[in-house]
Motif scaffolding. Sequence first.
Motif, PDB file in Angstrom:
ATOM      1  N   THR A  38     -35.389 -57.481  25.708  1.00 38.34           N
ATOM      2  CA  THR A  38     -34.068 -57.622  25.230  1.00 38.34           C
ATOM      3  C   THR A  38     -33.917 -56.373  24.144  1.00 38.34           C
ATOM      4  N   LEU A  39     -32.770 -56.078  23.833  1.00 36.01           N
ATOM      5  CA  LEU A  39     -32.675 -54.990  23.081  1.00 36.01           C
ATOM      6  C   LEU A  39     -33.076 -55.528  21.743  1.00 36.01           C
ATOM      7  N   LEU A  40     -32.800 -56.470  21.148  1.00 35.12           N
ATOM      8  CA  LEU A  40     -33.102 -57.476  20.179  1.00 35.12           C
ATOM      9  C   LEU A  40     -34.877 -57.235  19.679  1.00 35.12           C
ATOM     10  N   GLU A  41     -35.539 -57.755  21.177  1.00 35.04           N
ATOM     11  CA  GLU A  41     -37.009 -57.841  20.937  1.00 35.04           C
ATOM     12  C   GLU A  41     -37.493 -56.572  20.662  1.00 35.04           C
ATOM     13  N   THR A  42     -36.936 -55.398  21.426  1.00 38.82           N
ATOM     14  CA  THR A  42     -37.369 -54.243  21.574  1.00 38.82           C
ATOM     15  C   THR A  42     -37.282 -53.678  19.979  1.00 38.82           C
ATOM     16  N   LEU A  43     -36.212 -53.687  19.554  1.00 37.69           N
ATOM     17  CA  LEU A  43     -36.060 -53.111  18.079  1.00 37.69           C
ATOM     18  C   LEU A  43     -36.939 -53.817  17.109  1.00 37.69           C
ATOM     19  N   GLU A  44     -36.982 -55.245  17.347  1.00 39.63           N
ATOM     20  CA  GLU A  44     -37.974 -55.853  16.146  1.00 39.63           C
ATOM     21  C   GLU A  44     -39.307 -55.520  16.512  1.00 39.63           C
ATOM     22  N   ALA A  45     -39.767 -55.277  17.618  1.00 35.89           N
ATOM     23  CA  ALA A  45     -41.281 -54.756  17.796  1.00 35.89           C
ATOM     24  C   ALA A  45     -41.354 -53.526  17.298  1.00 35.89           C
ATOM     25  N   ALA A  46     -40.473 -52.614  17.253  1.00 29.78           N
ATOM     26  CA  ALA A  46     -40.487 -51.550  16.523  1.00 29.78           C
ATOM     27  C   ALA A  46     -40.145 -51.530  14.880  1.00 29.78           C
ATOM     28  N   GLY A  47     -40.298 -52.818  14.369  1.00 27.61           N
ATOM     29  CA  GLY A  47     -40.326 -52.730  12.941  1.00 27.61           C
ATOM     30  C   GLY A  47     -38.789 -52.693  12.507  1.00 27.61           C
ATOM     31  N   GLU A  48     -37.796 -52.682  13.480  1.00 27.93           N
ATOM     32  CA  GLU A  48     -36.296 -52.576  12.878  1.00 27.93           C
ATOM     33  C   GLU A  48     -36.120 -53.939  12.399  1.00 27.93           C
ATOM     34  N   ASP A  49     -35.120 -54.152  11.274  1.00 26.89           N
ATOM     35  CA  ASP A  49     -34.948 -55.485  10.925  1.00 26.89           C
ATOM     36  C   ASP A  49     -33.357 -55.864  11.455  1.00 26.89           C
ATOM     37  N   LEU A  50     -33.354 -56.687  12.128  1.00 18.67           N
ATOM     38  CA  LEU A  50     -31.820 -57.025  12.714  1.00 18.67           C
ATOM     39  C   LEU A  50     -31.630 -58.608  12.318  1.00 18.67           C
ATOM     40  N   TYR A  51     -30.339 -58.738  12.010  1.00 16.54           N
ATOM     41  CA  TYR A  51     -30.021 -60.143  11.451  1.00 16.54           C
ATOM     42  C   TYR A  51     -29.863 -60.924  12.779  1.00 16.54           C
ATOM     43  N   ALA A  52     -30.392 -62.067  13.402  1.00  8.01           N
ATOM     44  CA  ALA A  52     -30.282 -62.757  14.387  1.00  8.01           C
ATOM     45  C   ALA A  52     -30.927 -64.014  14.254  1.00  8.01           C
ATOM     46  N   GLU A  53     -29.843 -65.185  14.486  1.00  7.22           N
ATOM     47  CA  GLU A  53     -30.109 -66.593  14.379  1.00  7.22           C
ATOM     48  C   GLU A  53     -30.567 -67.252  15.474  1.00  7.22           C
ATOM     49  N   CYS A  54     -29.787 -67.321  16.330  1.00  8.85           N
ATOM     50  CA  CYS A  54     -30.065 -68.157  17.598  1.00  8.85           C
ATOM     51  C   CYS A  54     -30.836 -67.467  18.786  1.00  8.85           C
ATOM     52  N   ARG A  55     -30.365 -66.014  19.147  1.00  9.42           N
ATOM     53  CA  ARG A  55     -31.339 -65.515  20.199  1.00  9.42           C
ATOM     54  C   ARG A  55     -30.812 -65.842  21.337  1.00  9.42           C
ATOM     55  N   GLU A  56     -29.866 -66.377  21.504  1.00  9.54           N
ATOM     56  CA  GLU A  56     -29.403 -67.070  22.751  1.00  9.54           C
ATOM     57  C   GLU A  56     -28.006 -67.041  23.344  1.00  9.54           C
TER      58      GLU A  56
END
Length: 106
Positions: A38-56
């Motif tokens: 996912t976009l969220l997973e990719t950004l987080e894997a690159a060290g970007e800090d995004l707020y996300a609670e449920c991820r669903e």
Amino acid sequence: MRRESFTPTTLIDPSKNKAFTVVKNSTGKEFKVPANMTLLETLEAAGEDLYAECREDICGTCEVGIISGEAEHRDVILSEKERKSNNSLMACVSRGRCGQKLVLDI
């Protein structure tokens, strides 16, 4: 309108995912989002800090603004009018259109 949901409401067929590129507007840094992430997973894997609670696609906390490019909206949080305005997307489920760069307000 207020909704509550305790299970994911969007059924996504991952075989239809296509890779796309995202640009972080504040730095110009580009990220390739592979079909299997996912976009969220990719950004987080690159060290970007995004707020996300449920991820669903339940809570809407991962909403990110769009500067340019077209989103493939897969959420149930935004209204049809909001999706058509293409001003934001939910990073946990939505994607960029294949072959386009999606510039995000992050």
